[in-house]
Motif scaffolding. Structure first.
Motif, mmCIF file in Angstrom:
data_model
loop_
_atom_site.group_PDB
_atom_site.id
_atom_site.type_symbol
_atom_site.label_atom_id
_atom_site.label_comp_id
_atom_site.label_asym_id
_atom_site.label_seq_id
_atom_site.Cartn_x
_atom_site.Cartn_y
_atom_site.Cartn_z
ATOM 1 N N TYR A 21 -21.961 -2.615 15.143
ATOM 2 C CA TYR A 21 -21.277 -1.328 15.219
ATOM 3 C C TYR A 21 -21.962 -0.395 16.222
ATOM 4 C CZ TYR A 21 -18.951 -3.059 11.036
ATOM 5 O OH TYR A 21 -18.239 -3.831 10.145
ATOM 6 N N PHE A 22 -23.281 -0.480 16.291
ATOM 7 C CA PHE A 22 -24.022 0.314 17.278
ATOM 8 C C PHE A 22 -23.702 -0.166 18.694
ATOM 9 C CE2 PHE A 22 -26.462 1.051 13.434
ATOM 10 C CZ PHE A 22 -26.753 2.398 13.509
ATOM 11 N N GLU A 23 -23.634 -1.488 18.864
ATOM 12 C CA GLU A 23 -23.317 -2.049 20.182
ATOM 13 C C GLU A 23 -21.914 -1.645 20.630
ATOM 14 O OE1 GLU A 23 -25.308 -3.538 22.423
ATOM 15 O OE2 GLU A 23 -26.856 -3.009 20.976
ATOM 16 N N ALA A 24 -20.972 -1.693 19.695
ATOM 17 C CA ALA A 24 -19.590 -1.311 20.013
ATOM 18 C C ALA A 24 -19.519 0.163 20.406
ATOM 19 C CB ALA A 24 -18.684 -1.589 18.818
ATOM 20 N N THR A 25 -20.268 0.994 19.706
ATOM 21 C CA THR A 25 -20.284 2.436 20.006
ATOM 22 C C THR A 25 -20.865 2.686 21.390
ATOM 23 O OG1 THR A 25 -20.478 2.945 17.652
ATOM 24 C CG2 THR A 25 -21.132 4.682 19.206
#
Length: 195
Positions: A21-25
């Protein structure tokens, strides 16, 4: 194609979520800053909010935090974001999120994110808000919510036309494409808000 100048991003404040989720953000934030799009968000320093702000700032983009005063008092705000709007309460914060934006983007989040998204969907159904609402359904995170909305349509709590209120996408790098692919919406929507 219309330029996307300013967007609001709804997202989580939790630090305990999966790294995907951090990578996607991060990917989404880079796509927005590459387009010179101003980002409005909840002002937090942790979780996906913190990742969003950190990435926009690293990429020399513009980000505006919006937060009630009481949250600043307990140090939830991102200290490096120099553009802040502090509001009297959560209701005023949600109103400010929508001021002058070209789209609303929903990333994975918890009850605050769900509530912001559902209010935006309701306001769009009534024709009060008419801009694109795009939902990042990363790895099926929003499948259950989307199924619930489909159930509401199938049981006549919403109309078939209300399906056009939101647009779902799965690749954070394609956020601008998702916004552009959203169906136009009119403030006349109030005329078919009732099922």
């Amino acid at each position: 194609m219309q330029k996307i100048k300013k967007v609001c991003v709804y997202c989580a404040s939790s630090d305990k979520i999966d790294s995907k989720y951090f990578e996607a953000t991060k990917t989404l934030a880079k796509a927005l800053t590459k387009n010179n799009t101003t980002v409005v968000y909840g002002g937090g320093a942790r979780g996906l909010m913190g990742q969003l702000a950190d990435t926009v700032l690293e990429e020399k983009g513009r980000i505006i935090g919006i937060m009630p005063h009481f949250m600043k008092e307990v140090e939830f705000h991102h200290k490096d974001v120099n553009e802040f709007i502090f509001t009297a309460d959560m209701h005023e914060r949600k109103k400010q999120f929508m001021v002058g934006v070209d789209a609303l983007i929903t990333l994975p989040g918890g009850c605050g994110t769900f509530e912001e998204l559902m209010e935006a969907i309701t306001l769009k159904r009534l024709g009060i808000f008419t801009k694109p609402i795009v939902i990042l359904n990363l790895d099926g995170y929003y499948d259950d919510l989307l199924n619930m909305l489909e159930k509401a349509i199938s049981e006549n709590f919403l109309a078939d036309a209300h399906r056009d209120i939101w647009t779902v996408f799965t690749d954070p790098s394609k956020v601008l494409e998702a916004i552009h692919n959203s169906k136009p919406w009119s403030n006349d929507a109030i005329k078919f808000a009732q099922v």
